[in-house]
Design a protein around this motif. Structure first.
Motif, PDB file in Angstrom:
ATOM      1  N   ASP A  98       1.281  -0.976  -9.161  1.00 39.74           N
ATOM      2  CA  ASP A  98      -0.086  -0.438  -9.105  1.00 39.74           C
ATOM      3  C   ASP A  98      -1.067  -1.589  -9.277  1.00 39.74           C
ATOM      4  OD1 ASP A  98       0.863   2.179  -8.931  1.00 39.74           O
ATOM      5  OD2 ASP A  98       1.072   2.313 -11.099  1.00 39.74           O
ATOM      6  N   TYR A  99      -1.915  -1.782  -8.286  1.00 46.62           N
ATOM      7  CA  TYR A  99      -2.918  -2.830  -8.392  1.00 46.62           C
ATOM      8  C   TYR A  99      -4.084  -2.486  -7.490  1.00 46.62           C
ATOM      9  CZ  TYR A  99      -1.191  -4.617  -3.929  1.00 46.62           C
ATOM     10  OH  TYR A  99      -0.833  -4.756  -2.619  1.00 46.62           O
ATOM     11  N   ALA A 100      -5.195  -3.177  -7.733  1.00 48.72           N
ATOM     12  CA  ALA A 100      -6.392  -3.027  -6.906  1.00 48.72           C
ATOM     13  C   ALA A 100      -6.964  -4.420  -6.677  1.00 48.72           C
ATOM     14  CB  ALA A 100      -7.410  -2.139  -7.597  1.00 48.72           C
ATOM     15  N   ASN A 108      -4.150  -5.487 -12.070  1.00 45.50           N
ATOM     16  CA  ASN A 108      -3.238  -4.386 -12.340  1.00 45.50           C
ATOM     17  C   ASN A 108      -3.490  -3.760 -13.718  1.00 45.50           C
ATOM     18  OD1 ASN A 108      -2.221  -6.437 -13.846  1.00 45.50           O
ATOM     19  ND2 ASN A 108      -0.156  -6.379 -13.018  1.00 45.50           N
ATOM     20  N   ARG A 110      -5.091  -1.034 -15.583  1.00 45.22           N
ATOM     21  CA  ARG A 110      -5.540   0.310 -15.186  1.00 45.22           C
ATOM     22  C   ARG A 110      -6.960   0.598 -15.678  1.00 45.22           C
ATOM     23  NH1 ARG A 110      -3.124   5.252 -13.667  1.00 45.22           N
ATOM     24  NH2 ARG A 110      -4.148   7.051 -14.557  1.00 45.22           N
ATOM     25  N   VAL A 113      -9.619  -1.216 -13.616  1.00 45.16           N
ATOM     26  CA  VAL A 113      -9.753  -0.619 -12.279  1.00 45.16           C
ATOM     27  C   VAL A 113     -10.582   0.660 -12.360  1.00 45.16           C
ATOM     28  CG1 VAL A 113      -8.475   0.462 -10.385  1.00 45.16           C
ATOM     29  CG2 VAL A 113      -7.626  -1.655 -11.382  1.00 45.16           C
ATOM     30  N   ALA A 117     -14.208   1.333 -10.540  1.00 46.03           N
ATOM     31  CA  ALA A 117     -14.362   2.451  -9.604  1.00 46.03           C
ATOM     32  C   ALA A 117     -15.538   3.327  -9.998  1.00 46.03           C
ATOM     33  CB  ALA A 117     -13.075   3.264  -9.563  1.00 46.03           C
TER      34      ALA A 117
END
Length: 137
Positions: A98-100, A108, A110, A113, A117
């Motif tokens: 899971d990464y952005a 990565n 959380r 991120v 967002a």
């Protein structure tokens, strides 16, 4: 051969013994024997039968070699597939799942991120008043 007609009739009826059939084969396959004209077709039959049996032995010995060659190619194909799947799995296991991408960087974490967002969503969203005012402009 004295009883040629009788032996041929027995052969055509399927009642000859192995020895009698061998006598017929020898007689009709021999190039020196004079075969009566009405029995000439039997010579062709026995010559054909002899050739088929000889070639059947040749092809029977070739089949296992072809089968083993096919099995070798199949085993090589399976080995390549296993190696390909293993390499793909290994490469995917080296990266975080899971990464952005934030500002060109792979993140990565959380919580970071989610914060980014929500911040981006606040920049593009409108309040209820702004939406209501846009209807009457």
């Amino acid at each position: 051969m004295k009883d040629l007609k009788t032996l041929v009739d027995k052969y055509l009826d399927g009642t000859t013994s192995n020895e009698e059939e061998q006598r017929l084969r020898d007689y009709f396959s021999s190039p020196t024997e004079l075969v009566p004209e009405d029995m000439e077709w039997m010579r062709a039959l026995f010559v054909y039968e002899t050739n088929v049996v000889e070639h059947a032995d040749d092809t029977a010995t070739l089949r296992p070699k072809n089968r083993h060659r096919w099995l070798g190619w199949a085993a090589a194909a399976i080995a390549l597939m296993v190696v390909g799947v293993g390499i793909t799995y290994y490469q995917n296991s080296q990266q975080p799942q899971d990464y952005a991408l934030i500002d060109g960087q792979m993140v990565n974490n959380r919580q970071q991120v989610i914060e980014e967002a929500l911040s981006a969503l606040d920049m593009v969203s409108q309040t209820d008043e702004e939406t209501y005012e846009a209807l009457f402009e």
